[in-house]
Scaffold this active site. Structure first.
Site, PDB file in Angstrom:
ATOM      1  N   ARG A  66      -6.754  -5.330 -11.738  1.00  0.00           N
ATOM      2  CA  ARG A  66      -6.504  -6.611 -10.699  1.00  0.00           C
ATOM      3  C   ARG A  66      -7.541  -6.606  -9.668  1.00  0.00           C
ATOM      4  O   ARG A  66      -7.423  -5.801  -8.603  1.00  0.00           O
ATOM      5  CB  ARG A  66      -5.044  -6.646 -10.379  1.00  0.00           C
ATOM      6  CG  ARG A  66      -3.982  -6.672 -11.280  1.00  0.00           C
ATOM      7  CD  ARG A  66      -2.633  -6.532 -10.714  1.00  0.00           C
ATOM      8  NE  ARG A  66      -1.614  -7.122 -11.672  1.00  0.00           N
ATOM      9  CZ  ARG A  66      -0.583  -6.135 -12.132  1.00  0.00           C
ATOM     10  NH1 ARG A  66      -0.773  -5.012 -12.134  1.00  0.00           N
ATOM     11  NH2 ARG A  66       0.400  -6.566 -13.047  1.00  0.00           N
ATOM     12  N   ARG A  83       8.424 -16.542  -8.373  1.00  0.00           N
ATOM     13  CA  ARG A  83       8.062 -15.027  -8.456  1.00  0.00           C
ATOM     14  C   ARG A  83       8.402 -14.339  -7.164  1.00  0.00           C
ATOM     15  O   ARG A  83       8.701 -13.269  -6.797  1.00  0.00           O
ATOM     16  CB  ARG A  83       6.773 -15.041  -8.774  1.00  0.00           C
ATOM     17  CG  ARG A  83       6.499 -14.000  -9.880  1.00  0.00           C
ATOM     18  CD  ARG A  83       5.068 -13.895 -10.376  1.00  0.00           C
ATOM     19  NE  ARG A  83       4.712 -12.380 -10.169  1.00  0.00           N
ATOM     20  CZ  ARG A  83       3.750 -11.867 -10.809  1.00  0.00           C
ATOM     21  NH1 ARG A  83       2.985 -12.591 -11.688  1.00  0.00           N
ATOM     22  NH2 ARG A  83       3.379 -10.607 -10.490  1.00  0.00           N
ATOM     23  N   HIS A 107       0.748  -1.226   0.028  1.00  0.00           N
ATOM     24  CA  HIS A 107      -0.159   0.051   0.042  1.00  0.00           C
ATOM     25  C   HIS A 107       0.751   1.202   0.179  1.00  0.00           C
ATOM     26  O   HIS A 107       0.507   2.305  -0.481  1.00  0.00           O
ATOM     27  CB  HIS A 107      -0.850   0.183   1.238  1.00  0.00           C
ATOM     28  CG  HIS A 107      -2.046  -0.998   1.054  1.00  0.00           C
ATOM     29  ND1 HIS A 107      -2.796  -1.489   2.207  1.00  0.00           N
ATOM     30  CD2 HIS A 107      -2.404  -1.469  -0.157  1.00  0.00           C
ATOM     31  CE1 HIS A 107      -3.738  -2.121   1.680  1.00  0.00           C
ATOM     32  NE2 HIS A 107      -3.510  -2.445   0.446  1.00  0.00           N
ATOM     33  N   ARG A 137     -10.180  -8.355 -14.412  1.00  0.00           N
ATOM     34  CA  ARG A 137      -9.592  -9.728 -14.544  1.00  0.00           C
ATOM     35  C   ARG A 137     -10.129 -10.204 -13.211  1.00  0.00           C
ATOM     36  O   ARG A 137     -10.407  -9.697 -12.097  1.00  0.00           O
ATOM     37  CB  ARG A 137      -8.292  -9.762 -14.085  1.00  0.00           C
ATOM     38  CG  ARG A 137      -7.439 -11.089 -14.227  1.00  0.00           C
ATOM     39  CD  ARG A 137      -6.094 -11.016 -14.301  1.00  0.00           C
ATOM     40  NE  ARG A 137      -5.570 -10.694 -12.867  1.00  0.00           N
ATOM     41  CZ  ARG A 137      -4.071 -10.394 -12.575  1.00  0.00           C
ATOM     42  NH1 ARG A 137      -3.440 -10.529 -13.639  1.00  0.00           N
ATOM     43  NH2 ARG A 137      -3.818 -10.123 -11.542  1.00  0.00           N
ATOM     44  N   ASN A 182       4.901 -11.149 -16.572  1.00  0.00           N
ATOM     45  CA  ASN A 182       5.703 -11.646 -15.648  1.00  0.00           C
ATOM     46  C   ASN A 182       5.594 -13.070 -15.100  1.00  0.00           C
ATOM     47  O   ASN A 182       6.507 -13.706 -14.716  1.00  0.00           O
ATOM     48  CB  ASN A 182       4.938 -10.648 -14.248  1.00  0.00           C
ATOM     49  CG  ASN A 182       4.667  -9.118 -14.730  1.00  0.00           C
ATOM     50  OD1 ASN A 182       5.474  -8.798 -15.467  1.00  0.00           O
ATOM     51  ND2 ASN A 182       3.626  -8.463 -14.069  1.00  0.00           N
ATOM     52  N   ASP A 183       4.344 -13.423 -15.143  1.00  0.00           N
ATOM     53  CA  ASP A 183       4.140 -14.936 -14.973  1.00  0.00           C
ATOM     54  C   ASP A 183       4.667 -15.991 -15.996  1.00  0.00           C
ATOM     55  O   ASP A 183       5.463 -17.074 -15.516  1.00  0.00           O
ATOM     56  CB  ASP A 183       2.672 -15.480 -14.526  1.00  0.00           C
ATOM     57  CG  ASP A 183       2.399 -14.984 -13.010  1.00  0.00           C
ATOM     58  OD1 ASP A 183       2.857 -15.375 -12.159  1.00  0.00           O
ATOM     59  OD2 ASP A 183       1.480 -14.276 -12.765  1.00  0.00           O
ATOM     60  N   GLU A 204      -0.483 -16.629 -19.583  1.00  0.00           N
ATOM     61  CA  GLU A 204       0.674 -16.230 -18.749  1.00  0.00           C
ATOM     62  C   GLU A 204       1.107 -17.465 -18.255  1.00  0.00           C
ATOM     63  O   GLU A 204       2.275 -17.640 -17.407  1.00  0.00           O
ATOM     64  CB  GLU A 204       0.561 -15.343 -17.768  1.00  0.00           C
ATOM     65  CG  GLU A 204      -0.927 -15.862 -16.941  1.00  0.00           C
ATOM     66  CD  GLU A 204      -1.369 -14.847 -15.840  1.00  0.00           C
ATOM     67  OE1 GLU A 204      -0.592 -14.004 -15.236  1.00  0.00           O
ATOM     68  OE2 GLU A 204      -2.566 -15.015 -15.269  1.00  0.00           O
ATOM     69  N   CYS A 262      -0.090  -7.035 -20.930  1.00  0.00           N
ATOM     70  CA  CYS A 262      -0.200  -6.071 -19.740  1.00  0.00           C
ATOM     71  C   CYS A 262       0.940  -6.559 -18.874  1.00  0.00           C
ATOM     72  O   CYS A 262       0.945  -6.067 -17.799  1.00  0.00           O
ATOM     73  CB  CYS A 262      -1.540  -6.303 -19.299  1.00  0.00           C
ATOM     74  SG  CYS A 262      -2.008  -7.996 -18.785  1.00  0.00           S
TER      75      CYS A 262
HETATM   76  C1  PEP Z   1       1.471 -10.906 -15.455  1.00  0.00           C
HETATM   77  O1  PEP Z   1       1.565 -12.216 -14.981  1.00  0.00           O
HETATM   78  O2  PEP Z   1       2.532 -10.633 -16.387  1.00  0.00           O
HETATM   79  C2  PEP Z   1       0.378 -10.211 -14.996  1.00  0.00           C
HETATM   80  C3  PEP Z   1       0.210  -9.039 -15.932  1.00  0.00           C
HETATM   81  O3  PEP Z   1      -0.292 -10.615 -13.979  1.00  0.00           O
HETATM   82  P1  PEP Z   1      -0.085 -10.215 -12.446  1.00  0.00           P
HETATM   83  O4  PEP Z   1       1.405  -9.544 -12.512  1.00  0.00           O
HETATM   84  O5  PEP Z   1      -1.066  -9.550 -11.744  1.00  0.00           O
HETATM   85  O6  PEP Z   1       0.290 -11.768 -12.121  1.00  0.00           O
HETATM   86 MG    MG Z   2       0.047 -13.019 -13.635  1.00  0.00          MG
END
Ligand code: PEP
Ligand code: MG
Length: 566
Positions: free
Chosen positions: A297, A450, A193, A333, A439-440, A416, A485
């Protein structure tokens, strides 16, 4: 520690800050843990109740300050902490512990907070670990009031860079205002936060730097690089001068970029939307000229709750967001609680399935207010995606008349998980759109955790690039939209490559929207496509990065170098 000392952390809020250090909360509080006499229990309970009420009042004041500074939309961040002050599992449990175990309030607070945090800390997702730190923040307020300490105040003499072990969000509201120009914390993550508030207030921040050397003194010169996560203590006059120039250029750049268009050198429009975690960011997304919300999100609305909000509560929030953004589109999402969460409908325990249906119904109902789409995270098999989609139809059916007037809701999926990218053409037969989460995807492809900040996965790895190419090719063959994204689109170096791979829609953190547009305007798509072709044959992520900088660097010129992004 010699000077200059260089410290690395997580770049949590972009920009450059230069100023003397203001170190707060250095003397860690010594907690007395003691047993109390049975006759002292009632006075201990009263002492605790008083601390709860003072802490509540302090956060309530911070909420009012936040509302005064940024309007009512920002309050929900602190509502979470106010709610925790009435929480049976926390507050009642502490009173119970004082009573039953006959221990002092400080001990009971620590014991109950640690017990509540344990399962959260064991969870795989950083999201749940962040919720554990929310408990720590309330604990900090309670202990402070039990000990009668005063909160550190904002300094009044000129710009300062705040250096703290951690900052509770209520303290952040109070302290991240002029004259504070930058923030460095030992704890914290991108999704905490306090980091969100730093972005909201436009205060450059580096968080999660780990234990800071004890000798950092008040008034030592500190440079905070919110792009790279670098902090310099005791910088030379030359470094200070260079940092001040970068800071001023970036401020001017942001001003000038607020109303620009994302059109490449060769005249192709790219859609740049924003990734949003909280309704509080919607205003900034609009101010920065985002063309919509490409990723909302929603799990962030479950902060510190044991259950997601009710359908009506969700509807109210979704409606607000959709109405504020209209006619621009918002992609919600569904809750993505864990890295290992699947939307496989038959696997979902009854309760989770009910939660998902509640959410889908709220999104369906909000879709009447503007342009809305829904997508599922972590999809791994075609079967599970089809089942998740069927759930949308089921919800629509159950809404009966209330859904009859609604336009069809586009339903898409995140790409992802490597299996989704590998079989993208099959998924494209069923999904209305793709949103690629690098990211994932990078973590799963490279088998990295992660949670482990030391092993940042590299989306520029050629293996990941090949999956990204598969996803965009499948989407264009099937003629469905495909955005990116994940963080790769928000990295100015990687963005040229993303465009070269064929992506024409990106969604990036709100604060990066103007920067992304500036990068796009400097890219020539033919040159980028050539670089992308060569990148697929490179041997490593580092080689890809070098190739991109080498071949597209001239097009981007000062933009990358001036902001220190390369
Ligand atoms: C991702 O995994 O790239 C993604 C956008 O989702 P999050 O970062 O919310 O897991
Ligand atoms: Mg993700």
């Amino acid at each position: 520690m010699t000077r200059p000392a260089r410290i690395k952390g997580i770049a949590a809020s972009i920009g450059v800050a230069v100023g003397p250090a203001r170190v707060i909360g250095r003397g860690r509080r010594r907690l007395s843990h003691r047993r109390i006499e049975p006759r002292a229990v009632s006075s201990e309970l009263a002492r605790f109740a008083q601390a709860v009420s003072k802490s509540h009042a302090e956060i309530e004041t911070a909420k009012q300050e936040l509302t005064q500074r940024h309007g009512p939309t920002y309050a929900p961040i602190l509502d979470v902490y106010l709610l925790m002050h009435g929480d049976a599992l926390l507050i009642d449990a502490i009173s119970e512990t004082i009573r039953e175990e006959q221990i002092n309030a400080e001990w009971a607070v620590s014991r109950v907070a640690d017990r509540l945090k344990k399962p959260l800390l064991e969870d795989a997702s950083s999201y749940f670990r962040e919720r554990a730190s929310d408990i720590d923040h309330v604990k900090e307020h309670l202990l402070r009031h039990l000990s009668g300490e005063q909160r550190s105040d904002r300094s009044t003499d000129g710009p300062t860079v705040l250096i703290a072990h951690d900052l509770t969000p209520a303290d952040a509201v109070h302290m991240l205002a002029p004259p504070t120009v930058g923030l460095v914390t030992e704890l914290g993550a991108l999704s905490s936060h306090t980091a969100i508030l730093a972005r909201t207030f436009g205060v450059p921040a580096v968080v999660g730097v780990g234990p800071l050397p004890t000798e950092i003194e008040d008034d030592e010169l500190v440079l905070v690089d919110g792009f790279s996560g670098d902090v310099t203590v005791g910088a030379s006059p030359e470094e200070r001068d260079a940092a001040e120039k970068r800071r001023d250029r970036f401020t001017a750049f942001l001003e000038a970029e607020r109303s620009t268009h994302a059109v490449t050198r060769d005249g192709v429009s790219i859609s740049v939307t924003a990734n949003v975690e909280l309704p509080t960011e919607v205003e900034a997304a609009l101010e920065n000229g985002a063309e919509g919300i490409g990723l909302y999100r929603t799990e962030f609305m479950c902060l510190d709750r044991r259950e997601p909000p009710s359908e009506d509560e969700q509807l109210e929030l979704y409606r607000k967001v959709v109405t504020a953004m209209a006619p621009k589109a918002v992609v919600f999402r569904t809750f993505d609680w864990r890295g290992d969460k699947r939307v496989r409908a038959h696997d979902l325990r009854k309760r989770e399935r009910a939660w998902l249906k509640t959410q889908i119904k709220a999104v369906l109902r909000a879709s009447g207010e503007g342009s809305v789409a829904l997508m599922f995270p972590m999809v791994a098999t075609v079967e599970e995606y089809r089942e998740a989609r069927a759930l949308v139809d089921e919800c629509r059916g159950e809404l009966g008349d209330r859904a009859a007037r609604l336009a069809p809701l586009p339903v898409g999926m995140m790409v992802e998980v490597p299996s989704a990218a590998l079989l993208a053409e099959r998924f494209a037969e069923h999904a209305d759109f793709f949103a690629v989460g690098t990211n994932d995807l990078a973590h799963f492809t490279l088998a990295l955790d992660r949670r482990d900040s030391r092993s940042a996965a590299k989306p520029l790895d050629p293996a990941v690039l090949r999956l990204l190419e598969r996803a965009i090719t499948a989407a264009s063959n099937a003629e469905i939209p495909c955005s990116m994204c994940g963080g790769m689109a928000a990295d100015p170096v990687a963005l040229g490559l993303v465009l070269g791979l064929g992506y024409r829609q990106i969604s990036v953190p709100v604060s990066v929207v103007p920067l992304a547009r500036a990068v796009i305007r400097n890219v020539d798509l033919d040159a980028a496509a050539e670089v992308a072709r060569d990148a697929l044959d490179c041997g490593s992520a580092d080689a890809v990065r070098e190739l991109v900088v080498d071949r597209l660097g001239a097009q981007l010129g000062a933009l990358w170098k001036e902001q220190g992004l390369v």
